[in-house]
Scaffold this motif. Structure first.
Motif, PDB file in Angstrom:
ATOM      1  N   LEU A 197      24.297  24.723  35.401  1.00 51.51           N
ATOM      2  CA  LEU A 197      23.388  25.114  36.477  1.00 51.51           C
ATOM      3  C   LEU A 197      21.974  25.125  35.913  1.00 51.51           C
ATOM      4  CD1 LEU A 197      23.337  26.184  39.424  1.00 51.51           C
ATOM      5  CD2 LEU A 197      23.298  28.464  38.456  1.00 51.51           C
ATOM      6  N   VAL A 198      21.125  24.243  36.441  1.00 50.42           N
ATOM      7  CA  VAL A 198      19.806  24.033  35.840  1.00 50.42           C
ATOM      8  C   VAL A 198      18.721  24.172  36.901  1.00 50.42           C
ATOM      9  CG1 VAL A 198      18.377  22.386  34.557  1.00 50.42           C
ATOM     10  CG2 VAL A 198      20.846  22.350  34.260  1.00 50.42           C
ATOM     11  N   THR A 199      17.658  24.910  36.570  1.00 53.76           N
ATOM     12  CA  THR A 199      16.484  24.932  37.433  1.00 53.76           C
ATOM     13  C   THR A 199      15.513  23.892  36.889  1.00 53.76           C
ATOM     14  OG1 THR A 199      16.782  27.260  37.898  1.00 53.76           O
ATOM     15  CG2 THR A 199      14.586  26.380  38.276  1.00 53.76           C
ATOM     16  N   CYS A 200      14.965  23.079  37.762  1.00 53.43           N
ATOM     17  CA  CYS A 200      14.073  22.024  37.258  1.00 53.43           C
ATOM     18  C   CYS A 200      12.888  21.814  38.201  1.00 53.43           C
ATOM     19  CB  CYS A 200      14.843  20.728  37.041  1.00 53.43           C
ATOM     20  SG  CYS A 200      15.667  20.106  38.502  1.00 53.43           S
ATOM     21  N   SER A 201      11.821  21.302  37.620  1.00 56.31           N
ATOM     22  CA  SER A 201      10.594  21.040  38.380  1.00 56.31           C
ATOM     23  C   SER A 201       9.824  19.950  37.626  1.00 56.31           C
ATOM     24  CB  SER A 201       9.751  22.309  38.477  1.00 56.31           C
ATOM     25  OG  SER A 201       9.308  22.657  37.174  1.00 56.31           O
ATOM     26  N   ARG A 202       8.583  19.692  38.046  1.00 54.23           N
ATOM     27  CA  ARG A 202       7.783  18.685  37.328  1.00 54.23           C
ATOM     28  C   ARG A 202       7.480  19.115  35.902  1.00 54.23           C
ATOM     29  NH1 ARG A 202       5.441  14.889  40.978  1.00 54.23           N
ATOM     30  NH2 ARG A 202       6.004  15.485  43.079  1.00 54.23           N
ATOM     31  N   THR A 203       7.557  20.429  35.636  1.00 51.04           N
ATOM     32  CA  THR A 203       7.202  20.903  34.296  1.00 51.04           C
ATOM     33  C   THR A 203       8.391  21.467  33.519  1.00 51.04           C
ATOM     34  OG1 THR A 203       6.589  22.993  35.312  1.00 51.04           O
ATOM     35  CG2 THR A 203       4.794  21.443  34.870  1.00 51.04           C
ATOM     36  N   GLU A 204       9.487  21.753  34.212  1.00 54.79           N
ATOM     37  CA  GLU A 204      10.650  22.343  33.538  1.00 54.79           C
ATOM     38  C   GLU A 204      11.854  21.426  33.775  1.00 54.79           C
ATOM     39  OE1 GLU A 204      11.719  26.019  35.420  1.00 54.79           O
ATOM     40  OE2 GLU A 204      13.130  26.601  33.850  1.00 54.79           O
ATOM     41  N   ASN A 205      12.504  20.995  32.711  1.00 58.28           N
ATOM     42  CA  ASN A 205      13.623  20.045  32.835  1.00 58.28           C
ATOM     43  C   ASN A 205      13.252  18.894  33.788  1.00 58.28           C
ATOM     44  OD1 ASN A 205      15.476  21.591  31.179  1.00 58.28           O
ATOM     45  ND2 ASN A 205      15.546  23.037  32.885  1.00 58.28           N
ATOM     46  N   SER A 206      12.090  18.331  33.552  1.00 57.03           N
ATOM     47  CA  SER A 206      11.518  17.391  34.522  1.00 57.03           C
ATOM     48  C   SER A 206      12.351  16.110  34.675  1.00 57.03           C
ATOM     49  CB  SER A 206      10.080  17.041  34.140  1.00 57.03           C
ATOM     50  OG  SER A 206      10.062  16.497  32.844  1.00 57.03           O
ATOM     51  N   GLU A 207      13.034  15.689  33.613  1.00 59.21           N
ATOM     52  CA  GLU A 207      13.817  14.447  33.722  1.00 59.21           C
ATOM     53  C   GLU A 207      14.912  14.600  34.789  1.00 59.21           C
ATOM     54  OE1 GLU A 207      12.891  11.760  32.431  1.00 59.21           O
ATOM     55  OE2 GLU A 207      14.631  10.415  32.491  1.00 59.21           O
ATOM     56  N   LEU A 208      15.530  15.768  34.839  1.00 57.96           N
ATOM     57  CA  LEU A 208      16.569  16.015  35.847  1.00 57.96           C
ATOM     58  C   LEU A 208      15.936  16.068  37.252  1.00 57.96           C
ATOM     59  CD1 LEU A 208      19.517  16.615  36.537  1.00 57.96           C
ATOM     60  CD2 LEU A 208      19.055  19.042  36.139  1.00 57.96           C
ATOM     61  N   PHE A 209      14.787  16.722  37.352  1.00 52.68           N
ATOM     62  CA  PHE A 209      14.070  16.841  38.630  1.00 52.68           C
ATOM     63  C   PHE A 209      13.796  15.440  39.205  1.00 52.68           C
ATOM     64  CE2 PHE A 209       9.932  17.290  40.878  1.00 52.68           C
ATOM     65  CZ  PHE A 209      10.251  18.280  41.790  1.00 52.68           C
ATOM     66  N   TYR A 210      13.184  14.584  38.384  1.00 56.20           N
ATOM     67  CA  TYR A 210      12.837  13.236  38.862  1.00 56.20           C
ATOM     68  C   TYR A 210      14.094  12.404  39.152  1.00 56.20           C
ATOM     69  CZ  TYR A 210       8.001  14.169  37.556  1.00 56.20           C
ATOM     70  OH  TYR A 210       6.738  14.691  37.474  1.00 56.20           O
ATOM     71  N   SER A 211      15.144  12.614  38.352  1.00 57.89           N
ATOM     72  CA  SER A 211      16.374  11.835  38.550  1.00 57.89           C
ATOM     73  C   SER A 211      17.004  12.146  39.904  1.00 57.89           C
ATOM     74  CB  SER A 211      17.413  12.176  37.470  1.00 57.89           C
ATOM     75  OG  SER A 211      16.890  11.982  36.191  1.00 57.89           O
ATOM     76  N   VAL A 212      17.121  13.435  40.205  1.00 57.45           N
ATOM     77  CA  VAL A 212      17.870  13.858  41.390  1.00 57.45           C
ATOM     78  C   VAL A 212      17.157  13.474  42.687  1.00 57.45           C
ATOM     79  CG1 VAL A 212      18.574  15.925  42.654  1.00 57.45           C
ATOM     80  CG2 VAL A 212      19.132  15.702  40.238  1.00 57.45           C
ATOM     81  N   LEU A 213      15.822  13.493  42.693  1.00 60.13           N
ATOM     82  CA  LEU A 213      15.086  13.190  43.924  1.00 60.13           C
ATOM     83  C   LEU A 213      15.169  11.688  44.224  1.00 60.13           C
ATOM     84  CD1 LEU A 213      12.118  15.647  43.415  1.00 60.13           C
ATOM     85  CD2 LEU A 213      13.954  15.819  45.123  1.00 60.13           C
TER      86      LEU A 213
END
Ligand code: FAD
Length: 523
Positions: A197-213
């Motif tokens: 379970l990961v919280t992500c944004s442009r600045t936190e865990n950003s690779e996951l954020f960009y991948s999922v969108l």
């Protein structure tokens, strides 16, 4: 990162063996201790397209995100994993994208909807909503309006889930101004393919954020999203203007998207026949006196309609009618063929619901929907339109063909959504949605098959000749997917091996083969 691993390896193995056993279709709910996997449901193998019907082995109706994390961590903990998992939002895909043949479907609408509105929070004073991935956009609208707020970017139809549209892009007439819905997300909470379970944004865990969108459900399941909000207008001036010439129509559309300070919404459609004029007007409460001559079967004549909208709040220091008059003075629509109505913001956003209810009354909602959506570079839009109109017969076409411009700089190239690669200097590109219905009473299995074949070769030609890319699309094989992603493929595949290394998620898209699965969902 918070790692949820609630299940012992033994439990995981029992889960796995039971799923793969010949008893998987037993009539009573299967009980795996804390994980309440259920016998498959009719809905789990059904979607809006009514073209693909892949039956899963079981359904998970999660009561919390922990259930989802438990399922995925259990499956990925076993190196023998043969079981795939699809999140199913509202099931409004066309080609079985949310299905999982012999796998597990996670019904996201079962997650209790949590929604928290934050009005002008933080240093920037921005407003946002934290909402569960299985919530419908109509629920987000209703709740945020209570605070005088609303998301900035929409889809035309609101009975879709937050997680479902963010896995694609989420586009509508506001996209030219604010980008797709994926450009309006501040933060996500994801359960990855490994059950983390990961919280992500442009600045936190950003690779996951960009991948999922725009990631087509391949990297993780969206359990929560933080969406930007703006002040909601009370009313919208909704305008329709008709054209008999394609170049003039697109020139005026491009004029409108060049005025984001005045214009809030721009779309458009081809007026192919009486049916397309009437069905598209169900939600438009104005009296449209346009009575075109559609020519003959041998020599058909088509028309075009621009829709645009202006919010009342834009105009504190101006009169809305004067603004619309100023804008329309610069446009070149057919003489006197401009119609406008004032509607509440809610009714404006709910407009497709009116069409749905009308189609339901006629028994025409639950029919086959061989829809095709493509992003088309501006340089190829005339050729695309010609190819399209040559390939359909206006007399037989049931449905709507949407065409409207989008602006590239409102899209973040690091997100997974794929746009045309050509015409890099052109800001403008178009989306064309061929939203065709096929009533089983008049279009039998053979007829549907022919329609799909025809659509497939049309999409391939548009891709090869014009550089158009499918949106919400289905590709016939993983090789076609590679070609769809083009130079983005290596990044997409690398992200898959990082966040879902066992290839458990999103089998219905047919992009990857689960290396352990005998019955991979590739069709
Ligand atoms: P589903 O069909 O259930 O799922 C779609 C994909 O997302 C699947 O791969 C699924 O596994 C994945 N997924 C679902 N939930 C999650 C989650 N929580 N986390 C990770 N992955 C998930 N699209 C537009 O952009 N603009 C429009 O204006 C528009 N209008 C539409 C109008 C109608 C009538 C219909 C039927 C569709 C329309 N769409 C539009 C398309 C729509 O955005 C997509 O079909 C979208 O996928 C539907 O959301 P859903 O909740 O039904 O997703």
């Amino acid at each position: 990162m918070e790692f949820i691993f609630l299940c012992s390896r033994v439990n995981a193995l029992i889960l796995l063996l039971t799923l793969c056993s010949p008893y998987k279709f037993i009539q009573s709910p299967m009980d795996f201790g804390p994980l309440n996997l259920l016998q498959t449901t009719h809905e789990a193998s059904l979607d809006f397209g009514r073209i693909v019907f892949n039956t899963p082995s079981a359904v998970l109706k999660p009561r919390s995100k922990t259930d989802i994390a438990l399922l995925l961590s259990s499956l990925s903990a076993s190196s023998l994993s043969r079981v795939t998992v699809s999140a199913r939002g509202a099931g409004h895909s066309i080609h079985g994208q949310a299905q999982a043949l012999d796998g597990i479907v996670v019904e996201m609408e079962s997650l209790p909807v949590e929604m928290e509105i934050h009005k002008r929070k933080g240093e920037d004073g921005i407003s946002f909503v934290d909402v569960s991935g299985g919530a419908l956009w109509i629920e987000v609208l209703k709740e945020s309006l209570k605070f005088g707020l609303a998301p900035r970017s929409w889809t035309d139809y609101l009975y879709l889930t937050v997680g479902g549209t963010l896995s694609n892009a989420g586009i509508s007439g506001q996209t030219f101004k604010f980008g797709p819905q994926i450009s309006n997300v501040l933060q996500l909470e994801i359960v990855t393919g490994q059950g983390e379970l990961v919280t992500c944004s442009r600045t936190e865990n950003s690779e996951l954020f960009y991948s999922v969108l725009g990631g087509l459900g391949q990297f993780g399941i969206i359990t929560k999203a933080r969406i930007l909000l703006q002040d909601a207008p009370e009313k919208v001036k909704w305008i329709r203007a008709f054209y008999d010439d394609f170049d003039t129509f697109t020139k005026d559309q491009e004029l409108l998207v060049s005025m984001p300070d005045l214009v809030d919404y721009v779309e458009g459609f081809i007026v192919l026949n009486e049916q397309s004029l009437h069905s598209s007007s169900v939600g438009f409460p104005g009296n449209v006196g346009f009575t075109p001559d559609f020519g003959t079967r041998e020599k058909p004549k088509v028309y075009y309609c621009i829709e645009f909208g202006v919010h009342d709040y834009q105009l504190e220091h101006m009169n809305i009618d004067e603004v619309v008059r100023d804008i329309s003075r610069q446009m070149s629509y057919m003489q006197s063929q401009l119609y406008s109505v004032d509607v509440s913001y809610f009714d404006f956003l709910e407009r497709v619901r009116m069409e749905e209810l009308s189609l339901r009354r006629q028994g025409l909602w639950d029919v086959h929907h061989p829809w095709l959506n493509m992003f088309v570079p501006k340089s190829g839009i005339v050729e695309f339109k010609d190819l399209l109109t040559e390939s359909i017969s206006p007399d037989d076409f049931m449905g709507l063909i949407l065409i409207y411009p989008l602006l590239r700089d409102k899209w973040d190239g690091n997100m997974s959504a794929v746009l045309p690669e050509v015409g890099s200097t052109d800001q403008v590109m178009y989306v064309v949605g061929v939203l065709q219905s096929a009533n089983p009473d008049t279009c039998n299995h053979r007829c549907l098959h022919d329609l799909l074949q025809h659509q497939c070769s049309f999409a391939q030609t548009a891709h090869d000749q014009i550089g158009a890319k499918q949106y919400l699309g289905h590709q016939p094989s993983p090789l076609h997917w590679r070609s769809h992603f083009g130079r983005r493929w290596d990044q997409f595949a690398r992200r898959k091996s990082q966040f879902d290394p066992n290839y458990i998620l999103g089998p219905g898209q047919g992009i990857f083969t689960n290396p352990h699965s005998a019955s991979s969902a590739l069709r």
